[in-house]
Write a protein that holds these residues in place. Structure first.
Motif, PDB file in Angstrom:
ATOM      1  N   ASP A  77     -49.702 -35.523  31.008  1.00  0.00           N
ATOM      2  CA  ASP A  77     -49.389 -34.113  30.802  1.00  0.00           C
ATOM      3  C   ASP A  77     -47.897 -33.897  30.561  1.00  0.00           C
ATOM      4  O   ASP A  77     -47.502 -33.056  29.750  1.00  0.00           O
ATOM      5  CB  ASP A  77     -49.846 -33.287  32.008  1.00  0.00           C
ATOM      6  CG  ASP A  77     -51.366 -33.215  32.104  1.00  0.00           C
ATOM      7  OD1 ASP A  77     -52.013 -33.000  31.063  1.00  0.00           O
ATOM      8  OD2 ASP A  77     -51.905 -33.387  33.211  1.00  0.00           O
ATOM      9  N   VAL A  78     -47.055 -34.648  31.262  1.00  0.00           N
ATOM     10  CA  VAL A  78     -45.611 -34.563  31.035  1.00  0.00           C
ATOM     11  C   VAL A  78     -45.272 -35.013  29.614  1.00  0.00           C
ATOM     12  O   VAL A  78     -44.476 -34.368  28.904  1.00  0.00           O
ATOM     13  CB  VAL A  78     -44.845 -35.413  32.074  1.00  0.00           C
ATOM     14  CG1 VAL A  78     -43.369 -35.523  31.695  1.00  0.00           C
ATOM     15  CG2 VAL A  78     -44.979 -34.803  33.465  1.00  0.00           C
ATOM     16  N   LEU A  79     -45.884 -36.119  29.181  1.00  0.00           N
ATOM     17  CA  LEU A  79     -45.650 -36.596  27.814  1.00  0.00           C
ATOM     18  C   LEU A  79     -46.147 -35.593  26.789  1.00  0.00           C
ATOM     19  O   LEU A  79     -45.489 -35.345  25.772  1.00  0.00           O
ATOM     20  CB  LEU A  79     -46.339 -37.955  27.612  1.00  0.00           C
ATOM     21  CG  LEU A  79     -45.748 -39.127  28.389  1.00  0.00           C
ATOM     22  CD1 LEU A  79     -46.596 -40.385  28.189  1.00  0.00           C
ATOM     23  CD2 LEU A  79     -44.304 -39.391  27.939  1.00  0.00           C
ATOM     24  N   ASP A  80     -47.314 -34.985  27.059  1.00  0.00           N
ATOM     25  CA  ASP A  80     -47.844 -33.963  26.157  1.00  0.00           C
ATOM     26  C   ASP A  80     -46.890 -32.781  26.052  1.00  0.00           C
ATOM     27  O   ASP A  80     -46.685 -32.232  24.964  1.00  0.00           O
ATOM     28  CB  ASP A  80     -49.210 -33.479  26.660  1.00  0.00           C
ATOM     29  CG  ASP A  80     -50.353 -34.103  25.882  1.00  0.00           C
ATOM     30  OD1 ASP A  80     -50.107 -35.093  25.167  1.00  0.00           O
ATOM     31  OD2 ASP A  80     -51.490 -33.618  25.994  1.00  0.00           O
ATOM     32  N   ALA A  81     -46.334 -32.372  27.189  1.00  0.00           N
ATOM     33  CA  ALA A  81     -45.403 -31.247  27.181  1.00  0.00           C
ATOM     34  C   ALA A  81     -44.149 -31.581  26.379  1.00  0.00           C
ATOM     35  O   ALA A  81     -43.647 -30.741  25.614  1.00  0.00           O
ATOM     36  CB  ALA A  81     -45.030 -30.869  28.620  1.00  0.00           C
ATOM     37  N   LEU A  82     -43.653 -32.797  26.529  1.00  0.00           N
ATOM     38  CA  LEU A  82     -42.482 -33.226  25.760  1.00  0.00           C
ATOM     39  C   LEU A  82     -42.787 -33.241  24.261  1.00  0.00           C
ATOM     40  O   LEU A  82     -41.990 -32.765  23.444  1.00  0.00           O
ATOM     41  CB  LEU A  82     -42.032 -34.619  26.218  1.00  0.00           C
ATOM     42  CG  LEU A  82     -41.345 -34.698  27.582  1.00  0.00           C
ATOM     43  CD1 LEU A  82     -41.171 -36.151  27.999  1.00  0.00           C
ATOM     44  CD2 LEU A  82     -39.985 -33.997  27.534  1.00  0.00           C
ATOM     45  N   VAL A  83     -43.945 -33.786  23.904  1.00  0.00           N
ATOM     46  CA  VAL A  83     -44.333 -33.840  22.494  1.00  0.00           C
ATOM     47  C   VAL A  83     -44.523 -32.435  21.938  1.00  0.00           C
ATOM     48  O   VAL A  83     -44.073 -32.126  20.827  1.00  0.00           O
ATOM     49  CB  VAL A  83     -45.619 -34.676  22.319  1.00  0.00           C
ATOM     50  CG1 VAL A  83     -46.133 -34.577  20.883  1.00  0.00           C
ATOM     51  CG2 VAL A  83     -45.355 -36.136  22.676  1.00  0.00           C
ATOM     52  N   ALA A  84     -45.175 -31.571  22.718  1.00  0.00           N
ATOM     53  CA  ALA A  84     -45.421 -30.198  22.260  1.00  0.00           C
ATOM     54  C   ALA A  84     -44.105 -29.463  22.020  1.00  0.00           C
ATOM     55  O   ALA A  84     -43.955 -28.751  21.016  1.00  0.00           O
ATOM     56  CB  ALA A  84     -46.274 -29.445  23.276  1.00  0.00           C
ATOM     57  N   TYR A  85     -43.143 -29.625  22.930  1.00  0.00           N
ATOM     58  CA  TYR A  85     -41.865 -28.957  22.737  1.00  0.00           C
ATOM     59  C   TYR A  85     -41.122 -29.544  21.543  1.00  0.00           C
ATOM     60  O   TYR A  85     -40.466 -28.818  20.791  1.00  0.00           O
ATOM     61  CB  TYR A  85     -41.002 -29.041  23.990  1.00  0.00           C
ATOM     62  CG  TYR A  85     -39.861 -28.048  23.961  1.00  0.00           C
ATOM     63  CD1 TYR A  85     -40.098 -26.703  24.252  1.00  0.00           C
ATOM     64  CD2 TYR A  85     -38.580 -28.432  23.619  1.00  0.00           C
ATOM     65  CE1 TYR A  85     -39.073 -25.775  24.197  1.00  0.00           C
ATOM     66  CE2 TYR A  85     -37.547 -27.508  23.563  1.00  0.00           C
ATOM     67  CZ  TYR A  85     -37.800 -26.183  23.856  1.00  0.00           C
ATOM     68  OH  TYR A  85     -36.786 -25.264  23.786  1.00  0.00           O
ATOM     69  N   GLY A  86     -41.230 -30.880  21.364  1.00  0.00           N
ATOM     70  CA  GLY A  86     -40.612 -31.496  20.198  1.00  0.00           C
ATOM     71  C   GLY A  86     -41.211 -30.990  18.895  1.00  0.00           C
ATOM     72  O   GLY A  86     -40.495 -30.683  17.931  1.00  0.00           O
ATOM     73  N   VAL A  87     -42.547 -30.881  18.861  1.00  0.00           N
ATOM     74  CA  VAL A  87     -43.230 -30.345  17.677  1.00  0.00           C
ATOM     75  C   VAL A  87     -42.802 -28.899  17.437  1.00  0.00           C
ATOM     76  O   VAL A  87     -42.520 -28.504  16.292  1.00  0.00           O
ATOM     77  CB  VAL A  87     -44.759 -30.435  17.852  1.00  0.00           C
ATOM     78  CG1 VAL A  87     -45.482 -29.641  16.770  1.00  0.00           C
ATOM     79  CG2 VAL A  87     -45.214 -31.886  17.824  1.00  0.00           C
ATOM     80  N   ALA A  88     -42.745 -28.102  18.503  1.00  0.00           N
ATOM     81  CA  ALA A  88     -42.340 -26.703  18.370  1.00  0.00           C
ATOM     82  C   ALA A  88     -40.900 -26.587  17.882  1.00  0.00           C
ATOM     83  O   ALA A  88     -40.571 -25.705  17.081  1.00  0.00           O
ATOM     84  CB  ALA A  88     -42.500 -25.986  19.711  1.00  0.00           C
ATOM     85  N   PHE A  89     -40.030 -27.466  18.355  1.00  0.00           N
ATOM     86  CA  PHE A  89     -38.625 -27.470  17.933  1.00  0.00           C
ATOM     87  C   PHE A  89     -38.523 -27.754  16.439  1.00  0.00           C
ATOM     88  O   PHE A  89     -37.810 -27.062  15.702  1.00  0.00           O
ATOM     89  CB  PHE A  89     -37.858 -28.521  18.739  1.00  0.00           C
ATOM     90  CG  PHE A  89     -36.368 -28.461  18.565  1.00  0.00           C
ATOM     91  CD1 PHE A  89     -35.586 -27.693  19.426  1.00  0.00           C
ATOM     92  CD2 PHE A  89     -35.741 -29.170  17.553  1.00  0.00           C
ATOM     93  CE1 PHE A  89     -34.204 -27.639  19.269  1.00  0.00           C
ATOM     94  CE2 PHE A  89     -34.362 -29.115  17.386  1.00  0.00           C
ATOM     95  CZ  PHE A  89     -33.590 -28.344  18.250  1.00  0.00           C
ATOM     96  N   ILE A  90     -39.256 -28.786  15.980  1.00  0.00           N
ATOM     97  CA  ILE A  90     -39.215 -29.146  14.555  1.00  0.00           C
ATOM     98  C   ILE A  90     -39.821 -28.044  13.689  1.00  0.00           C
ATOM     99  O   ILE A  90     -39.261 -27.656  12.658  1.00  0.00           O
ATOM    100  CB  ILE A  90     -39.955 -30.482  14.333  1.00  0.00           C
ATOM    101  CG1 ILE A  90     -39.200 -31.622  15.027  1.00  0.00           C
ATOM    102  CG2 ILE A  90     -40.102 -30.777  12.839  1.00  0.00           C
ATOM    103  CD1 ILE A  90     -39.956 -32.928  15.053  1.00  0.00           C
ATOM    104  N   ALA A  91     -40.978 -27.519  14.122  1.00  0.00           N
ATOM    105  CA  ALA A  91     -41.638 -26.455  13.367  1.00  0.00           C
ATOM    106  C   ALA A  91     -40.747 -25.220  13.279  1.00  0.00           C
ATOM    107  O   ALA A  91     -40.634 -24.589  12.214  1.00  0.00           O
ATOM    108  CB  ALA A  91     -42.978 -26.104  14.003  1.00  0.00           C
ATOM    109  N   SER A  92     -40.105 -24.867  14.390  1.00  0.00           N
ATOM    110  CA  SER A  92     -39.225 -23.694  14.398  1.00  0.00           C
ATOM    111  C   SER A  92     -38.030 -23.905  13.475  1.00  0.00           C
ATOM    112  O   SER A  92     -37.649 -22.993  12.729  1.00  0.00           O
ATOM    113  CB  SER A  92     -38.742 -23.412  15.826  1.00  0.00           C
ATOM    114  OG  SER A  92     -39.826 -23.114  16.679  1.00  0.00           O
ATOM    115  N   ALA A  93     -37.433 -25.092  13.531  1.00  0.00           N
ATOM    116  CA  ALA A  93     -36.280 -25.369  12.679  1.00  0.00           C
ATOM    117  C   ALA A  93     -36.656 -25.295  11.199  1.00  0.00           C
ATOM    118  O   ALA A  93     -35.937 -24.695  10.381  1.00  0.00           O
ATOM    119  CB  ALA A  93     -35.710 -26.744  13.008  1.00  0.00           C
TER     120      ALA A  93
END
Length: 276
Positions: A77-93
């Motif tokens: 779940d921690v890894l999923d949260a990190l990946v999700a935030y990374g995906v959100a960061f890239i998508a937002s940028a």
């Protein structure tokens, strides 16, 4: 055998694709909101850092409830949260750049502020992508099928945070609160509680908390509706404080704004089971 070996990688790739789609779907309204662009560089850096820091455990718990791929431990779940935030960061940028909200003239502080702030709601979409966009029961029930009272309240907090985040940056919350007298604020609070309770129990939505055979209506009202509203009100106040919307206001003025924002937040809390 080769097919079996490729399955985990294929599932993860599909999960990433769904996470990106969820980040875009849930984050797009705010990505096209000018107030969010301004907040990205006007918001106090330490408040932005506090918001993103406090939000990470929230993402971990959300992954346990409805991540974009099946998980079987808190480490996953921690890894999923990190990946999700990374995906959100890239998508937002990417989307901010496409919309012209990011440009070569922006400083590093301004660009990072915009992206980090937009990535908060987008990461919720990334983690909800499995329940919203994935195949039914993909990966099986990895949560054990349990639905405790604390779990119900957390899911309500997810819905409250998401809808409140879409409204809190706007100036209309302040305008509405200034137009309301104290008695109107109290009436709004009571009406919000009534709407919230009717939304959960009056309509036969899937996922609504199951009524205990001996539970009286006032017990359910207190344990779910009132508690859920309190969560929505506190989250509303925190978001308004984070965005600097409570600066220079009296305690009454701050409370009025929080009650106004708690209307969409409470409805989001009541409807959260439609999403999760």
């Amino acid at each position: 055998m080769p097919t079996v070996d490729r399955n985990p990688d294929l599932q993860f790739a599909q999960g990433l694709a769904r996470a990106f789609a969820g980040a875009v779907l849930f984050g797009l309204p705010l990505l096209m909101t000018m107030e969010m662009w301004w907040l990205g560089f006007q918001m106090s850096p330490w408040r932005l850092a506090l918001l993103t820091t406090l939000f990470f455990p929230f993402l971990v718990a959300l992954s346990w409830h409805a991540g974009f791929e099946p998980t079987f431990s808190w480490k996953d779940d921690v890894l999923d949260a990190l990946v999700a935030y990374g995906v959100a960061f890239i998508a937002s940028a990417l989307l901010l750049a496409m919309l012209g909200a990011l440009g070569p003239g922006d400083g590093l502080r301004e660009a990072l502020g915009k992206i980090c702030l937009q990535a908060v709601p987008a990461s919720i979409g990334a983690l909800l992508a499995q329940s919203q966009l994935g195949e039914a029961n993909a990966g099986g029930d990895t949560r054990g099928g349990k639905s405790s009272h604390a779990s119900e309240l957390f899911i309500m907090a997810v819905g409250a945070l998401f809808l409140a985040f879409n409204v809190a940056p706007t100036g209309e919350v302040l305008v509405i609160s200034l137009r309301l007298d104290e008695w109107q604020v109290l009436l709004l609070l009571a009406a919000t509680l009534a709407i919230m309770h009717a939304f959960v129990y009056g309509a036969a939505f899937r996922g609504r908390p199951r009524k205990h055979p001996q539970a009286r209506w006032w017990s359910l009202f207190g344990r779910f509706t009132v508690t859920g509203y309190a969560i929505a009100l506190l989250l509303s106040a925190y978001l308004l404080w984070s965005f600097g919307r409570l600066e220079g206001l009296s305690a009454i003025g701050s409370l009025k704004q929080s009650v106004v924002l708690a209307l969409p937040a409470a409805i989001g809390a009541a409807a959260a089971r439609l999403i999760l």
